[in-house]
Write an enzyme that holds these catalytic residues in place. Sequence first.
Site, mmCIF file in Angstrom:
data_model
loop_
_atom_site.group_PDB
_atom_site.id
_atom_site.type_symbol
_atom_site.label_atom_id
_atom_site.label_comp_id
_atom_site.label_asym_id
_atom_site.label_seq_id
_atom_site.Cartn_x
_atom_site.Cartn_y
_atom_site.Cartn_z
ATOM 1 N N GLY A 89 3.801 -3.805 -3.684
ATOM 2 C CA GLY A 89 3.841 -4.064 -5.115
ATOM 3 C C GLY A 89 4.106 -2.767 -5.851
ATOM 4 N NE ARG A 90 -0.409 1.610 -5.569
ATOM 5 C CZ ARG A 90 -1.478 1.294 -6.291
ATOM 6 N NH1 ARG A 90 -1.592 1.735 -7.511
ATOM 7 N NH2 ARG A 90 -2.453 0.555 -5.776
ATOM 8 N N GLY A 106 0.782 -1.229 0.000
ATOM 9 C CA GLY A 106 0.000 0.000 0.000
ATOM 10 C C GLY A 106 0.811 1.276 0.000
ATOM 11 N NE ARG A 149 -3.661 2.046 -10.348
ATOM 12 C CZ ARG A 149 -3.562 3.327 -10.094
ATOM 13 N NH1 ARG A 149 -3.105 4.153 -11.000
ATOM 14 N NH2 ARG A 149 -3.918 3.803 -8.928
ATOM 15 C CB CYS A 188 -17.675 -1.165 -27.621
ATOM 16 S SG CYS A 188 -17.094 -1.383 -29.296
ATOM 17 C CD GLU A 189 -18.051 -0.802 -21.155
ATOM 18 O OE1 GLU A 189 -18.312 0.239 -20.505
ATOM 19 O OE2 GLU A 189 -18.808 -1.788 -21.199
ATOM 20 C CD GLU A 201 1.370 -8.696 2.365
ATOM 21 O OE1 GLU A 201 1.832 -9.819 2.623
ATOM 22 O OE2 GLU A 201 0.150 -8.451 2.379
HETATM 23 C C1 PLP Z 1 -2.621 -5.697 -3.334
HETATM 24 C C2 PLP Z 1 -1.951 -6.206 -2.136
HETATM 25 C C3 PLP Z 1 -0.617 -5.878 -1.852
HETATM 26 C C4 PLP Z 1 0.177 -4.910 -2.680
HETATM 27 O O1 PLP Z 1 -0.406 -3.661 -2.727
HETATM 28 P P1 PLP Z 1 0.401 -2.417 -3.344
HETATM 29 O O2 PLP Z 1 -0.578 -1.300 -3.287
HETATM 30 O O3 PLP Z 1 0.732 -2.809 -4.750
HETATM 31 O O4 PLP Z 1 1.596 -2.216 -2.519
HETATM 32 C C5 PLP Z 1 -0.031 -6.440 -0.742
HETATM 33 N N1 PLP Z 1 -0.701 -7.296 0.051
HETATM 34 C C6 PLP Z 1 -1.967 -7.649 -0.185
HETATM 35 C C7 PLP Z 1 -2.633 -8.582 0.730
HETATM 36 C C8 PLP Z 1 -2.643 -7.116 -1.279
HETATM 37 O O5 PLP Z 1 -3.912 -7.450 -1.501
#
Ligand code: PLP
Length: 421
Positions: free
Chosen positions: A274-275, A230, A310, A341-342, A272
């Site tokens: 990602g972004r 997050g 997004r 087509c949206e 954890e």
């Molecule tokens: C989506 C998600 C992440 C990664 O979220 P980011 O916004 O990409 O950092 C980590 N843990 C869980 C459980 C998620 O659902």
Amino acid sequence: MPEKLLPFTKNQLVEIIEKYPTPFHIYDEKAIRENAREFKNAFSWNEGFKEFFAVKAAPNPYLMKILHNEGFGADCSSMAELILAEKTGITGNEIMFTSNDTPADEFLKAKELQAIINLDDISHIAYLEKYAGLPALICFRYNPGRLKKGNVIIGHPEEAKYGFTHKQLIEGYKICRDKGIKRFGIHTMVASNELDAGYFVETAEILFNLIVELSHKLDIRFEFVNLGGGVGIPYRPEQERIDLPAMSRGIKEKYEKIIVANGLGPIKLYTECGRYITGPYGYLVARVLHIKNTYKRFAGLDACMANLMRPALYGAYHHITVMGKEKKQHDIIYDVTGSLCENNDKFAIDRVLPELQRGDIVVIHDAGAHGYAMGFNYNGKLRSAELLLRENGEVIPIRRPETVDDYLATLDLAGLPSFQV
Ligand SMILES: *Cc1c(COP(=O)(O)O)cnc(C)c1O
């Protein structure tokens, strides 16, 4: 307005496009590695700190391998993601399995890989025990409810489907303790794309206090605390990056004041994300296919929301650079669209850009996480290729584009002639 930087020039991109037609996603290995190191270093005060890259953000084994090489594990939440981790050579306690509404076969696979299993609900303890057996180390996802205010993408915690309540947490750890489990972790994730460092410090404080309470109440010991993902990125050029050193410093202070002072250390800190890890270092490259003037001015690209949803899904801002026209007057307002087509198939609405022409190369920024990954086949749209810009400047394909045959692959067309209507 400050312009966002790119790892390639227009000429380089033209060369890449000659070999790999648009649209495609391209990732910058050098920047991903540098960012990964910076992230790891920011938390080096915590012995055992580990980032488990959220595979769902960019489920490509080449990217996962680069990140694994930088010391990251994988955060998986489905069978396919577990298998991707396995194929990449990530197994055991380098996998965090954080899923919800989990089917038995996924628990089984996670158990087989000896992944760390993070349960989303108290009822999953018995379910896991029945179908896969309980592991030696268990983690629960906490939902702090009204203790914490939510944010736009993830919503208010008490409305969210994720996690245990406080009461269930006590009960859950007690059940596991009484079944002989001795190793514990705790997890929460309540934010998405959050740029305020203080938010994560506050989250850590909540978890640390919870660890004190649970450790004393139940006489159990926590090995790790997983702060989830997050961490946000500045999608808009005028936004600032999150203050990572401040976030780390704030968490360290709370750690010392709460965990160490109560004699509960050392506890490993996990994330954890990602972004934050790949988001800014992936780009969707497309070309202008048509310019259309009606009640508004439209620039239609050869990419569509199937390549990056997004903006359509959350109204998210993604910065757009028109290659070679960076210095030109930005004085024309466009809706930048795809061909789906949206009507919400728009990468940008009322975006001020330089005058566009058919064939212009357009780079959509910050597509390196939750970009390709969210792709879909609605309207028969095909997912694009993924390319990797290596540190030495070489470009290699890390996923080929889908073909119409891929689209048709799940249909039994050979059986069609004998289908009587
Ligand atoms: C989506 C998600 C992440 C990664 O979220 P980011 O916004 O990409 O950092 C980590 N843990 C869980 C459980 C998620 O659902």
